[in-house]
Scaffold this motif. Sequence first.
Motif, PDB file in Angstrom:
ATOM      1  N   UNK A 260      48.023  57.058  65.723  1.00 38.26           N
ATOM      2  CA  UNK A 260      46.641  56.625  65.856  1.00 38.26           C
ATOM      3  C   UNK A 260      46.224  56.753  67.307  1.00 38.26           C
ATOM      4  N   UNK A 261      44.980  57.158  67.525  1.00 43.70           N
ATOM      5  CA  UNK A 261      44.505  57.292  68.900  1.00 43.70           C
ATOM      6  C   UNK A 261      44.458  55.946  69.610  1.00 43.70           C
ATOM      7  N   UNK A 262      44.363  54.839  68.850  1.00 46.19           N
ATOM      8  CA  UNK A 262      44.274  53.521  69.466  1.00 46.19           C
ATOM      9  C   UNK A 262      45.550  52.699  69.303  1.00 46.19           C
ATOM     10  N   UNK A 263      46.658  53.331  68.998  1.00 50.34           N
ATOM     11  CA  UNK A 263      47.940  52.632  69.085  1.00 50.34           C
ATOM     12  C   UNK A 263      48.141  52.117  70.512  1.00 50.34           C
ATOM     13  N   UNK A 409      38.177  51.825  80.185  1.00 54.04           N
ATOM     14  CA  UNK A 409      38.296  52.202  78.779  1.00 54.04           C
ATOM     15  C   UNK A 409      36.979  51.907  78.083  1.00 54.04           C
ATOM     16  N   UNK A 410      36.808  52.515  76.912  1.00 50.80           N
ATOM     17  CA  UNK A 410      35.588  52.294  76.150  1.00 50.80           C
ATOM     18  C   UNK A 410      35.581  50.996  75.390  1.00 50.80           C
ATOM     19  N   UNK A 411      36.753  50.392  75.189  1.00 45.36           N
ATOM     20  CA  UNK A 411      36.884  49.161  74.422  1.00 45.36           C
ATOM     21  C   UNK A 411      38.020  48.328  75.004  1.00 45.36           C
ATOM     22  N   UNK A 417      44.588  43.231  68.697  1.00 52.12           N
ATOM     23  CA  UNK A 417      44.893  44.651  68.844  1.00 52.12           C
ATOM     24  C   UNK A 417      43.593  45.451  68.804  1.00 52.12           C
ATOM     25  N   UNK A 418      43.599  46.612  69.429  1.00 56.05           N
ATOM     26  CA  UNK A 418      42.424  47.488  69.418  1.00 56.05           C
ATOM     27  C   UNK A 418      42.229  48.011  68.003  1.00 56.05           C
ATOM     28  N   UNK A 419      40.995  47.958  67.525  1.00 53.91           N
ATOM     29  CA  UNK A 419      40.702  48.417  66.167  1.00 53.91           C
ATOM     30  C   UNK A 419      39.256  48.880  66.092  1.00 53.91           C
ATOM     31  N   UNK A 420      38.957  49.640  65.057  1.00 61.48           N
ATOM     32  CA  UNK A 420      37.579  50.045  64.815  1.00 61.48           C
ATOM     33  C   UNK A 420      36.955  49.071  63.828  1.00 61.48           C
ATOM     34  N   UNK A 421      35.688  48.744  64.064  1.00 58.72           N
ATOM     35  CA  UNK A 421      34.968  47.772  63.256  1.00 58.72           C
ATOM     36  C   UNK A 421      33.553  48.301  63.091  1.00 58.72           C
ATOM     37  N   UNK A 424      30.763  47.258  65.552  1.00 56.72           N
ATOM     38  CA  UNK A 424      30.863  47.473  66.994  1.00 56.72           C
ATOM     39  C   UNK A 424      30.973  48.963  67.317  1.00 56.72           C
ATOM     40  N   UNK A 425      30.370  49.405  68.436  1.00 56.75           N
ATOM     41  CA  UNK A 425      30.511  50.812  68.836  1.00 56.75           C
ATOM     42  C   UNK A 425      31.964  51.143  69.142  1.00 56.75           C
ATOM     43  N   UNK A 426      32.342  52.375  68.841  1.00 54.59           N
ATOM     44  CA  UNK A 426      33.720  52.835  69.012  1.00 54.59           C
ATOM     45  C   UNK A 426      33.689  54.144  69.788  1.00 54.59           C
ATOM     46  N   UNK A 427      34.460  54.202  70.886  1.00 54.50           N
ATOM     47  CA  UNK A 427      34.539  55.441  71.660  1.00 54.50           C
ATOM     48  C   UNK A 427      35.165  55.177  73.007  1.00 54.50           C
TER      49      UNK A 427
END
Length: 466
Positions: A260-263, A409-411, A417-421, A424-427
């Motif tokens: 995963x890119x956000x591991x 970082x963008x987030x 843990x970092x995750x997409x939701x 919320x904006x992701x990038x």
Amino acid sequence: METVNPTTGEVVERYREHDEAALTERLARAWARWQDDWQHRPLGERLEVLSNTATILEKRRDELAALITIEMGKPIAAARAEVDKCALLCRHYAEHSAAYLEPERYETEAERSYVRFDPLGPIFAIMPWNFPLWQVFRFAVPNLAAGNVGLLKHASSTTGCGLAVEDVLAEAGLPEGGFTTLLIGHATAAEITGDPRVRGVTLTGSDRAGRAVASSAGKHLKKTVLELGGSDPCIVLDDADLDEAAKAAVASRYLNSGQSCINAKRIIVARDVYEDFIERFRAQVEALAVGDPTDEATDVGPLARGDLRDTVDDQVRRTLDHPDGGTLLLGGEPLDGPGFFYAPTVIRDVDAQAPAATEEVFGPVAALIDAEHDEAAVAIANSSRFGLGAAIWTTDLDRGERIAGRVESGMVFINEIVKSDPRLPFGGVKDSGYGRELAGQGLREFTNAKTVWVSAPSGAAGASVE
């Protein structure tokens, strides 16, 4: 093109690439659907398709999860969670797109002045294999809500998943041409990018692929959104709950078998608690179940392809050969037997310039780094050319937020843990790309933010000034 089961190494399916005539037909159909129909549909009709899509995803959950597992090896429990998240995404945009697309009003001397958000047209997406449904729906759903139509080039190894997305959307009531999966290679993708009917391009993939797409799109002045690689830092401060931080860091690093890119790829730990953290982290990794991804108990499955496993093994070897590459605690080699399995790996005392820290390692490999103090932790985190996500673990929230403001970082997630939701904006920033997906920002990325000024007809015409 063919799909291969990474658990066994056996071919699952072979597909014939679309020839020029098939591509011409599909592009024409997408353009006609947008120009003559979809952009003019009332928003409520577009959103009804998204609500229907959520229902169908829930109905077909087990079937779609099994396809994910067969094509790219994701453990079945995680595959079902991916389908569930796609349904959640659809429901989110069905409920919130009207607010996201509401014109923004500005106070001027005009009767009315505002910015409206109009669709651009067909948007071309180049998507990867690691979240083969989620990343496609993450692109398609907000764009369909905005009034665009979608064209997809999926990773060839997950071709079946790309076709399944098209099938689900059609079943939900999306008319033909609203979303089209193109069976093409990379060379043909560049030609699609240059087609004048394509109004924007989005890519999730490596930074090398991002540079190629940005270059190709730039020649034709096409808007792009790039969600690229990451080497996310997980910063554990000296006041953190170490049990919680270690458990979360392991969950993040080995999620999706480390693909995963956000591991959390670089685990940066305060020196005063470094040894205690390593003890907890190592115990958590040793408890991971590696094996058949169709088994409910499996935590870590195979890597998605044989060449990907070879790349990870090479990165581990080069890290351990580096003068300050660190010490291997666990794993560090492919597992014997069929399929593309790699042992969950832990390397401690990794120098910030060793390959495991400077490159994106797309596999189950954790690089542990100690930091003398907060300043050093931030410097190590920012030493990467990537800037996608970051996590900070601390019991002092003000301290965590101060550090969050300095991490490039963008987030940033504090005690999570970092995750997409979808809310919320992701990038990211730096070599992790530009633009945002999800939430209102993601929906508006491929819209025309059109300024409208309305004056009463009795007003005198003024001079135009740029």
